[in-house]
Design an enzyme around this catalytic site. Structure first.
Site, PDB file in Angstrom:
ATOM      1  N   ASP A 148       0.762  -1.022  -0.262  1.00 30.24           N
ATOM      2  CA  ASP A 148      -0.167   0.082   0.116  1.00 30.24           C
ATOM      3  C   ASP A 148       0.770   1.569  -0.367  1.00 30.24           C
ATOM      4  O   ASP A 148       1.858   1.425   0.532  1.00 30.24           O
ATOM      5  CB  ASP A 148      -1.085   0.423   1.009  1.00 30.24           C
ATOM      6  CG  ASP A 148      -2.496   1.071   1.203  1.00 30.24           C
ATOM      7  OD1 ASP A 148      -3.010   0.447   1.354  1.00 30.24           O
ATOM      8  OD2 ASP A 148      -1.302   2.220   1.533  1.00 30.24           O
TER       9      ASP A 148
ATOM     10  N   ASN B 230     -12.738  -3.000   2.756  1.00 33.25           N
ATOM     11  CA  ASN B 230     -13.868  -2.242   3.194  1.00 33.25           C
ATOM     12  C   ASN B 230     -14.746  -1.727   1.694  1.00 33.25           C
ATOM     13  O   ASN B 230     -14.600  -2.223   0.500  1.00 33.25           O
ATOM     14  CB  ASN B 230     -13.308  -1.198   2.285  1.00 33.25           C
ATOM     15  CG  ASN B 230     -11.887  -1.009   4.295  1.00 33.25           C
ATOM     16  OD1 ASN B 230     -12.485  -0.993   5.051  1.00 33.25           O
ATOM     17  ND2 ASN B 230     -11.136  -0.210   3.856  1.00 33.25           N
TER      18      ASN B 230
ATOM     19  N   SER C  43     -12.039   3.494  -1.518  1.00 32.00           N
ATOM     20  CA  SER C  43     -12.131   4.141  -2.535  1.00 32.00           C
ATOM     21  C   SER C  43     -11.100   3.894  -3.583  1.00 32.00           C
ATOM     22  O   SER C  43     -11.199   4.687  -4.276  1.00 32.00           O
ATOM     23  CB  SER C  43     -10.685   5.284  -2.154  1.00 32.00           C
ATOM     24  OG  SER C  43      -9.607   4.230  -1.084  1.00 32.00           O
ATOM     25  N   VAL C  44     -11.489   3.428  -3.336  1.00 33.56           N
ATOM     26  CA  VAL C  44     -10.521   2.323  -4.880  1.00 33.56           C
ATOM     27  C   VAL C  44     -11.672   1.041  -5.695  1.00 33.56           C
ATOM     28  O   VAL C  44     -11.655   0.452  -4.741  1.00 33.56           O
ATOM     29  CB  VAL C  44      -8.894   2.314  -4.899  1.00 33.56           C
ATOM     30  CG1 VAL C  44      -9.176   1.687  -6.604  1.00 33.56           C
ATOM     31  CG2 VAL C  44      -8.117   2.644  -4.713  1.00 33.56           C
TER      32      VAL C  44
ATOM     33  N   HIS D 298     -10.234  -5.065  -3.221  1.00 33.18           N
ATOM     34  CA  HIS D 298      -8.616  -6.115  -2.941  1.00 33.18           C
ATOM     35  C   HIS D 298      -8.814  -5.557  -1.165  1.00 33.18           C
ATOM     36  O   HIS D 298     -10.030  -5.256  -0.251  1.00 33.18           O
ATOM     37  CB  HIS D 298      -7.885  -4.193  -2.584  1.00 33.18           C
ATOM     38  CG  HIS D 298      -8.526  -3.061  -1.930  1.00 33.18           C
ATOM     39  ND1 HIS D 298     -10.224  -2.345  -3.396  1.00 33.18           N
ATOM     40  CD2 HIS D 298      -8.698  -2.219  -1.120  1.00 33.18           C
ATOM     41  CE1 HIS D 298      -9.873  -1.161  -2.624  1.00 33.18           C
ATOM     42  NE2 HIS D 298      -9.886  -0.870  -1.446  1.00 33.18           N
TER      43      HIS D 298
ATOM     44  N   HIS E 237      -7.228  -5.987   1.706  1.00 30.26           N
ATOM     45  CA  HIS E 237      -5.655  -5.677   2.928  1.00 30.26           C
ATOM     46  C   HIS E 237      -5.445  -5.959   3.340  1.00 30.26           C
ATOM     47  O   HIS E 237      -5.759  -6.635   4.419  1.00 30.26           O
ATOM     48  CB  HIS E 237      -6.651  -4.271   3.598  1.00 30.26           C
ATOM     49  CG  HIS E 237      -6.882  -2.631   3.047  1.00 30.26           C
ATOM     50  ND1 HIS E 237      -6.438  -1.912   3.427  1.00 30.26           N
ATOM     51  CD2 HIS E 237      -8.313  -2.893   2.827  1.00 30.26           C
ATOM     52  CE1 HIS E 237      -7.327  -0.997   2.160  1.00 30.26           C
ATOM     53  NE2 HIS E 237      -7.728  -1.365   1.979  1.00 30.26           N
TER      54      HIS E 237
HETATM   55  P1  5GP Z   1      -9.749   1.282   0.201  1.00 27.60           P
HETATM   56  O1  5GP Z   1      -9.197   2.699   1.751  1.00 27.60           O
HETATM   57  O2  5GP Z   1      -9.907   1.766  -0.882  1.00 27.60           O
HETATM   58  O3  5GP Z   1      -9.848  -0.247   1.439  1.00 27.60           O
HETATM   59  O4  5GP Z   1      -7.924   1.457   0.541  1.00 27.60           O
HETATM   60  C1  5GP Z   1      -7.685   1.569  -0.957  1.00 27.60           C
HETATM   61  C2  5GP Z   1      -6.045   1.501  -0.170  1.00 27.60           C
HETATM   62  O5  5GP Z   1      -5.009   1.928  -1.605  1.00 27.60           O
HETATM   63  C3  5GP Z   1      -5.048   3.043   0.395  1.00 27.60           C
HETATM   64  O6  5GP Z   1      -4.668   1.956   1.232  1.00 27.60           O
HETATM   65  C4  5GP Z   1      -4.181   3.248  -0.026  1.00 27.60           C
HETATM   66  O7  5GP Z   1      -3.592   3.965   0.666  1.00 27.60           O
HETATM   67  C5  5GP Z   1      -3.791   2.886  -1.805  1.00 27.60           C
HETATM   68  N1  5GP Z   1      -3.749   3.510  -3.068  1.00 27.60           N
HETATM   69  C6  5GP Z   1      -4.082   4.430  -3.393  1.00 27.60           C
HETATM   70  N2  5GP Z   1      -3.748   4.708  -4.080  1.00 27.60           N
HETATM   71  C7  5GP Z   1      -3.177   4.034  -4.326  1.00 27.60           C
HETATM   72  C8  5GP Z   1      -1.159   3.613  -5.625  1.00 27.60           C
HETATM   73  O8  5GP Z   1      -1.013   4.840  -6.269  1.00 27.60           O
HETATM   74  N3  5GP Z   1      -0.624   2.342  -5.468  1.00 27.60           N
HETATM   75  C9  5GP Z   1      -0.752   1.764  -3.838  1.00 27.60           C
HETATM   76  N4  5GP Z   1       0.530   1.403  -3.769  1.00 27.60           N
HETATM   77  N5  5GP Z   1      -1.332   1.663  -3.150  1.00 27.60           N
HETATM   78  C10 5GP Z   1      -2.458   3.073  -3.301  1.00 27.60           C
END
Ligand code: 5GP
Length: 117
Positions: free
Chosen positions: A31, A90, A98-99, A103, A105
């Site tokens: 991450d 999430n 956020s993506v 995924h 974690h």
């Molecule tokens: P979410 O908030 O959707 O559960 O997790 C998305 C994760 O993607 C976050 O922990 C964030 O730090 C990670 N993330 C966002 N952009 C990038 C990126 O460009 N590269 C990597 N390696 N992780 C990312």
């Protein structure tokens, strides 16, 4: 047609990432904003937006993500009961997604609190 997500661009090597595992079904990378000493994202190569949009025929892919997490945890020597790791998915806005590409974690390397915030 849906837009290409950030994680699809990492799979395609259009965006760099510190990749720790790859196979035909999944890829795992560190991450960019780690919340623990070990913070790895395990994602399917198939563009499943989130667990809430997964289908019955994704069962093997979903199981594979967990077994990949197990492999990474073993490789990092985290899998014994006296160590530990946490897997988090999430799903949606209230959960902090956020993506929009599924995924898992993997968080480890410090005492994790419960319940999560
Ligand atoms: P979410 O908030 O959707 O559960 O997790 C998305 C994760 O993607 C976050 O922990 C964030 O730090 C990670 N993330 C966002 N952009 C990038 C990126 O460009 N590269 C990597 N390696 N992780 C990312």
């Amino acid at each position: 047609m849906s837009e290409t997500t950030l994680f699809e661009r990492i799979i395609a090597r259009e965006i760099p990432a510190d990749i720790v595992h790859e196979d035909d079904i999944s890829i795992a990378f560190k991450d960019i904003s780690p919340q623990a000493p070990h913070h790895i994202l395990i994602i399917p190569k198939k563009a499943i937006p989130r667990i809430g949009q997964a289908h019955e025929d994704d069962a093997a892919t979903l199981g594979h993500l967990l077994l990949t997490a197990r492999k990474i945890a073993r490789d990092l020597d985290l899998a014994e009961v006296d160590k530990g790791f946490r897997l988090v998915i999430n799903n949606g806005k209230d959960a902090g997604e956020s993506v929009p590409h599924l995924h898992v974690h993997l968080l480890a390397g410090r005492q994790l609190q419960w319940p999560p915030g």
